[in-house]
Design a protein around this motif. Structure first.
Motif, PDB file in Angstrom:
ATOM      1  N   THR A 103       0.849  -1.194   0.000  1.00  0.00           N
ATOM      2  CA  THR A 103       0.000   0.000   0.000  1.00  0.00           C
ATOM      3  C   THR A 103       0.886   1.245   0.000  1.00  0.00           C
ATOM      4  OG1 THR A 103      -0.180   0.035   2.410  1.00  0.00           O
ATOM      5  CG2 THR A 103      -1.907  -1.151   1.209  1.00  0.00           C
ATOM      6  N   ALA A 104       0.316   2.327  -0.551  1.00  0.00           N
ATOM      7  CA  ALA A 104       1.057   3.579  -0.634  1.00  0.00           C
ATOM      8  C   ALA A 104       0.629   4.581   0.431  1.00  0.00           C
ATOM      9  CB  ALA A 104       0.893   4.194  -2.016  1.00  0.00           C
ATOM     10  N   ALA A 105      -0.587   4.449   0.940  1.00  0.00           N
ATOM     11  CA  ALA A 105      -1.091   5.401   1.944  1.00  0.00           C
ATOM     12  C   ALA A 105      -1.888   4.642   2.991  1.00  0.00           C
ATOM     13  CB  ALA A 105      -1.942   6.476   1.277  1.00  0.00           C
ATOM     14  N   PRO A 106      -1.271   4.200   4.052  1.00  0.00           N
ATOM     15  CA  PRO A 106       0.132   4.419   4.415  1.00  0.00           C
ATOM     16  C   PRO A 106       1.053   3.469   3.650  1.00  0.00           C
ATOM     17  CG  PRO A 106      -0.892   3.058   6.081  1.00  0.00           C
ATOM     18  CD  PRO A 106      -1.986   3.442   5.089  1.00  0.00           C
ATOM     19  N   SER A 107       2.324   3.842   3.571  1.00  0.00           N
ATOM     20  CA  SER A 107       3.330   3.015   2.887  1.00  0.00           C
ATOM     21  C   SER A 107       3.599   1.765   3.711  1.00  0.00           C
ATOM     22  CB  SER A 107       4.639   3.790   2.724  1.00  0.00           C
ATOM     23  OG  SER A 107       4.459   4.912   1.913  1.00  0.00           O
ATOM     24  N   VAL A 108       3.286   0.617   3.125  1.00  0.00           N
ATOM     25  CA  VAL A 108       3.497  -0.668   3.805  1.00  0.00           C
ATOM     26  C   VAL A 108       3.997  -1.685   2.790  1.00  0.00           C
ATOM     27  CG1 VAL A 108       2.398  -2.580   5.041  1.00  0.00           C
ATOM     28  CG2 VAL A 108       1.665  -0.231   5.496  1.00  0.00           C
ATOM     29  N   SER A 109       5.047  -2.416   3.153  1.00  0.00           N
ATOM     30  CA  SER A 109       5.547  -3.515   2.331  1.00  0.00           C
ATOM     31  C   SER A 109       4.916  -4.814   2.824  1.00  0.00           C
ATOM     32  CB  SER A 109       7.067  -3.624   2.448  1.00  0.00           C
ATOM     33  OG  SER A 109       7.509  -4.830   1.854  1.00  0.00           O
ATOM     34  N   ASN A 110       4.380  -5.579   1.883  1.00  0.00           N
ATOM     35  CA  ASN A 110       3.823  -6.894   2.191  1.00  0.00           C
ATOM     36  C   ASN A 110       4.646  -7.995   1.529  1.00  0.00           C
ATOM     37  OD1 ASN A 110       1.467  -6.265   3.855  1.00  0.00           O
ATOM     38  ND2 ASN A 110       0.780  -5.154   2.039  1.00  0.00           N
ATOM     39  N   CYS A 111       5.921  -7.727   1.320  1.00  0.00           N
ATOM     40  CA  CYS A 111       6.833  -8.693   0.708  1.00  0.00           C
ATOM     41  C   CYS A 111       7.971  -8.946   1.687  1.00  0.00           C
ATOM     42  CB  CYS A 111       7.372  -8.146  -0.613  1.00  0.00           C
ATOM     43  SG  CYS A 111       8.550  -9.230  -1.443  1.00  0.00           S
ATOM     44  N   ILE A 143      10.442   3.703   4.283  1.00  0.00           N
ATOM     45  CA  ILE A 143       9.691   3.105   5.391  1.00  0.00           C
ATOM     46  C   ILE A 143      10.620   2.148   6.120  1.00  0.00           C
ATOM     47  CG2 ILE A 143       7.411   3.267   4.335  1.00  0.00           C
ATOM     48  CD1 ILE A 143       7.726   0.221   3.624  1.00  0.00           C
ATOM     49  N   GLU A 144      10.311   1.892   7.367  1.00  0.00           N
ATOM     50  CA  GLU A 144      11.065   0.878   8.106  1.00  0.00           C
ATOM     51  C   GLU A 144      10.359  -0.453   7.948  1.00  0.00           C
ATOM     52  OE1 GLU A 144      12.833  -0.115  12.516  1.00  0.00           O
ATOM     53  OE2 GLU A 144      12.303   1.966  12.021  1.00  0.00           O
ATOM     54  N   ARG A 145      11.102  -1.450   7.491  1.00  0.00           N
ATOM     55  CA  ARG A 145      10.556  -2.791   7.301  1.00  0.00           C
ATOM     56  C   ARG A 145      10.546  -3.541   8.638  1.00  0.00           C
ATOM     57  NH1 ARG A 145      10.202  -4.944   2.393  1.00  0.00           N
ATOM     58  NH2 ARG A 145      10.966  -6.993   3.075  1.00  0.00           N
ATOM     59  N   ALA A 146       9.837  -4.655   8.675  1.00  0.00           N
ATOM     60  CA  ALA A 146       9.733  -5.456   9.897  1.00  0.00           C
ATOM     61  C   ALA A 146      11.106  -5.914  10.395  1.00  0.00           C
ATOM     62  CB  ALA A 146       8.830  -6.659   9.662  1.00  0.00           C
ATOM     63  N   ASP A 147      12.066  -6.098   9.461  1.00  0.00           N
ATOM     64  CA  ASP A 147      13.403  -6.547   9.869  1.00  0.00           C
ATOM     65  C   ASP A 147      14.318  -5.386  10.290  1.00  0.00           C
ATOM     66  OD1 ASP A 147      14.069  -5.325   7.464  1.00  0.00           O
ATOM     67  OD2 ASP A 147      14.752  -7.171   6.478  1.00  0.00           O
ATOM     68  N   GLY A 148      13.781  -4.164  10.312  1.00  0.00           N
ATOM     69  CA  GLY A 148      14.548  -3.005  10.757  1.00  0.00           C
ATOM     70  C   GLY A 148      15.276  -2.258   9.652  1.00  0.00           C
ATOM     71  N   THR A 153      10.842   4.422  -0.954  1.00  0.00           N
ATOM     72  CA  THR A 153       9.500   4.489  -1.532  1.00  0.00           C
ATOM     73  C   THR A 153       9.466   5.590  -2.591  1.00  0.00           C
ATOM     74  OG1 THR A 153       8.704   6.061   0.128  1.00  0.00           O
ATOM     75  CG2 THR A 153       8.362   3.712   0.592  1.00  0.00           C
ATOM     76  N   ILE A 154       8.609   5.410  -3.582  1.00  0.00           N
ATOM     77  CA  ILE A 154       8.344   6.433  -4.593  1.00  0.00           C
ATOM     78  C   ILE A 154       6.836   6.590  -4.669  1.00  0.00           C
ATOM     79  CG2 ILE A 154       8.567   7.131  -7.016  1.00  0.00           C
ATOM     80  CD1 ILE A 154      11.060   5.316  -7.162  1.00  0.00           C
ATOM     81  N   GLY A 155       6.347   7.784  -4.416  1.00  0.00           N
ATOM     82  CA  GLY A 155       4.906   8.010  -4.392  1.00  0.00           C
ATOM     83  C   GLY A 155       4.231   7.167  -3.323  1.00  0.00           C
ATOM     84  N   GLY A 156       4.971   6.843  -2.279  1.00  0.00           N
ATOM     85  CA  GLY A 156       4.458   6.009  -1.189  1.00  0.00           C
ATOM     86  C   GLY A 156       4.654   4.527  -1.402  1.00  0.00           C
ATOM     87  N   TRP A 157       4.931   4.101  -2.626  1.00  0.00           N
ATOM     88  CA  TRP A 157       5.079   2.664  -2.933  1.00  0.00           C
ATOM     89  C   TRP A 157       6.492   2.181  -2.638  1.00  0.00           C
ATOM     90  CZ3 TRP A 157       1.027  -0.363  -3.974  1.00  0.00           C
ATOM     91  CH2 TRP A 157      -0.158   0.252  -4.376  1.00  0.00           C
TER      92      TRP A 157
END
Length: 193
Positions: A103-111, A143-148, A153-157
């Motif tokens: 997601t871009a808003a909020p910026s979240v990585s799901n990988c 963004i800070e990932r779960a592993d620290g 990000t670009i445009g929140g992505w």
């Protein structure tokens, strides 16, 4: 001849050379390009560092290309491809991707886990700075990932590499699983029209 006079004689030719260079470029590239070169040249002559376009926490983001010899810089740049149009690559020309399940808003990585092995995130560390050429620096962050680790990000992505891309310009990740796409300069999907 005193030392102040010698310094003045050396400084004037350098400044004059910058003005001549700007004038020559004006004839070739238009006033705006020449003005930017003249400002950059003047800053270089004066020994000034480039201006920070954006700061997010500890990360300083600059507009343009990292000066030669800049250590610890992450570079983003815009690349063109006839199939996908304009997309973002790193400083060595390696393609960058976005994931539709993020997601871009909020910026979240799901990988994460095996996904992040196949699609390594583009990360930045506290001792680095970021330069964005052709990408609006205001759209760039991290963004800070779960592993620290901290992912760009670009445009929140959040943006990633594809492990099967082996050389600059490879776009083997384009369209994989219907969820992975080269990232456009605004953070959208790079898709030719």
């Amino acid at each position: 001849m005193n030392s102040a006079r010698r310094f003045q004689q050396v400084t004037v030719p350098i400044a004059a050379a910058a003005v001549v260079l700007a004038g020559l470029l004006s004839a070739c590239s238009g006033e705006k390009g020449a003005e930017a070169v003249a400002q950059t040249t003047a800053a270089t002559v004066a020994g000034q560092a480039p201006a920070v376009a954006k700061t997010q926490g500890w990360l300083k983001i600059y507009d343009g290309t990292a000066p030669t010899g800049t250590a610890n810089a992450v570079q983003l740049r815009v690349t063109s491809n006839p199939t996908v149009g304009q997309y973002v690559s790193d400083g060595s020309g390696r393609s960058l991707y976005r994931f539709d399940k993020d997601t871009a808003a909020p910026s979240v990585s799901n990988c994460s886990g095996q996904c992040a092995v196949t699609w390594p995130p583009l990360t930045v560390t506290r001792d680095q700075v970021l330069y964005a050429a052709g990408v609006d620096p205001q759209l760039v962050g991290f963004i800070e990932r779960a592993d620290g680790t901290c992912q760009i990000t670009i445009g929140g992505w959040p943006v990633y590499y594809f492990s099967k891309d082996t050389k600059p310009g490879d776009l083997l990740g384009q369209g994989v699983g219907g969820t992975w796409f080269a990232v456009a300069p605004n953070g959208g999907k790079a898709l030719s029209k």
